[in-house]
Design a protein around this motif. Sequence first.
Motif, short mmCIF file in Angstrom:
data_model
loop_
_atom_site.label_atom_id
_atom_site.label_comp_id
_atom_site.label_asym_id
_atom_site.label_seq_id
_atom_site.Cartn_x
_atom_site.Cartn_y
_atom_site.Cartn_z
N VAL A 65 0.99 -1.18 -0.04
CA VAL A 65 -0.09 0.13 0.17
C VAL A 65 0.99 1.21 -0.07
O VAL A 65 1.79 1.37 0.86
CB VAL A 65 -0.91 0.02 1.12
N VAL A 66 0.66 1.88 -0.98
CA VAL A 66 1.46 3.43 -0.94
C VAL A 66 0.69 4.30 0.00
O VAL A 66 -0.54 4.64 -0.12
CB VAL A 66 1.44 3.94 -2.48
N LEU A 67 1.35 4.67 1.10
CA LEU A 67 1.04 5.69 1.85
C LEU A 67 1.03 7.24 1.39
O LEU A 67 0.36 8.15 1.96
CB LEU A 67 1.63 5.25 3.45
N ARG A 68 2.42 7.52 0.66
CA ARG A 68 2.66 8.64 0.64
C ARG A 68 3.48 8.70 -0.84
O ARG A 68 4.17 7.80 -0.87
CB ARG A 68 3.30 9.71 1.55
N GLY A 69 3.44 9.60 -1.85
CA GLY A 69 4.02 9.50 -2.82
C GLY A 69 3.55 8.66 -3.85
O GLY A 69 2.61 8.50 -4.15
N ALA A 70 4.36 7.91 -4.53
CA ALA A 70 4.13 7.29 -5.74
C ALA A 70 5.30 6.29 -6.12
O ALA A 70 6.63 6.11 -5.69
CB ALA A 70 3.76 7.91 -7.02
N TYR A 82 1.30 3.63 -8.95
CA TYR A 82 0.28 3.49 -7.73
C TYR A 82 0.75 4.77 -7.08
O TYR A 82 2.00 5.04 -6.57
CB TYR A 82 0.80 2.07 -7.07
N GLY A 83 -0.24 5.56 -6.48
CA GLY A 83 -0.18 6.75 -5.76
C GLY A 83 -0.72 6.40 -4.23
O GLY A 83 -1.11 5.42 -3.97
N ALA A 84 -0.72 7.45 -3.66
CA ALA A 84 -1.22 7.51 -2.11
C ALA A 84 -2.48 6.71 -2.06
O ALA A 84 -3.41 7.06 -2.79
CB ALA A 84 -1.09 8.68 -1.48
N GLY A 85 -2.54 5.74 -1.35
CA GLY A 85 -3.93 5.03 -1.05
C GLY A 85 -4.21 3.95 -2.02
O GLY A 85 -5.02 2.93 -1.94
N ASP A 86 -3.28 3.80 -3.00
CA ASP A 86 -3.36 2.79 -3.92
C ASP A 86 -2.71 1.39 -3.27
O ASP A 86 -1.69 1.53 -2.73
CB ASP A 86 -2.69 2.78 -5.23
N SER A 87 -3.19 0.04 -3.70
CA SER A 87 -2.24 -1.03 -3.29
C SER A 87 -2.17 -1.88 -4.57
O SER A 87 -2.66 -1.72 -5.60
CB SER A 87 -3.44 -1.79 -2.46
N PHE A 88 -1.21 -2.73 -4.18
CA PHE A 88 -0.78 -3.47 -5.32
C PHE A 88 -0.40 -5.09 -4.83
O PHE A 88 -0.31 -5.32 -3.62
CB PHE A 88 0.38 -3.16 -6.09
N SER A 89 -0.57 -6.07 -5.48
CA SER A 89 -0.26 -7.32 -5.38
C SER A 89 0.63 -8.05 -6.15
O SER A 89 0.60 -7.76 -7.61
CB SER A 89 -1.48 -8.34 -5.03
N ILE A 90 1.68 -8.70 -5.66
CA ILE A 90 2.53 -9.49 -6.51
C ILE A 90 2.57 -11.10 -6.36
O ILE A 90 2.68 -11.29 -4.99
CB ILE A 90 4.14 -8.80 -6.28
N ALA A 91 2.46 -11.77 -7.26
CA ALA A 91 2.10 -13.31 -7.01
C ALA A 91 3.39 -13.97 -6.82
O ALA A 91 4.62 -13.28 -6.91
CB ALA A 91 1.52 -13.89 -8.31
N ASP A 92 3.35 -14.85 -6.32
CA ASP A 92 4.78 -16.08 -5.86
C ASP A 92 5.53 -16.15 -7.06
O ASP A 92 5.03 -16.51 -8.26
CB ASP A 92 4.43 -17.35 -5.23
N LEU A 105 6.16 6.98 0.91
CA LEU A 105 6.10 5.86 2.09
C LEU A 105 5.27 4.85 1.58
O LEU A 105 4.42 5.11 0.96
CB LEU A 105 5.33 6.53 3.22
N VAL A 106 5.73 3.52 1.85
CA VAL A 106 5.27 2.19 1.33
C VAL A 106 4.91 1.26 2.34
O VAL A 106 6.05 1.18 3.23
CB VAL A 106 5.94 1.57 0.11
N MET A 107 4.01 0.71 2.46
CA MET A 107 3.76 -0.40 3.38
C MET A 107 3.62 -1.60 2.89
O MET A 107 3.03 -1.63 2.08
CB MET A 107 2.62 -0.23 4.50
#
Length: 121
Positions: A65-70, A82-92, A105-107
């Motif tokens: 999840v992008v918390l701030r920035g891109a 992906y900008g602030a508030g966007d989420s992404f998923s990467i497969a195995d 900032l990214v979590m």
Amino acid sequence: MTGAQQSPARLDAYPAWVAALPDVDVDFPGARGHLLSGPHGQLVLWAFDDGGRVPAHRHGPQLGVVLRGAVLLEVDGRCVRYGAGDSFSIADDQVHAATIEPHTLVMEVFAEPDRHRERAR
């Protein structure tokens, strides 16, 4: 500058208890991370003051999840911003790379409990 606006100086945006978590031992220039790790996976709270580039690599499943920035994420030859508030998923085992804009900032959550190591103190 109005009272609601703040300068994006050094990104000490995480609370003190997060900043007190172990630092991630990472070799991506410009990346700083705080690590929360357990037997079922890891969570890393990243800060990229000056931006950065993560070269192509692969590992177990990940979500972010992008918390701030891109973040410009490249997966399977396709780039998505992906900008602030966007989420992404990467497969195995999916090859991916990223370019991170300054002041980001990214979590991220990793399925692997040993994806990242603590930096020696």
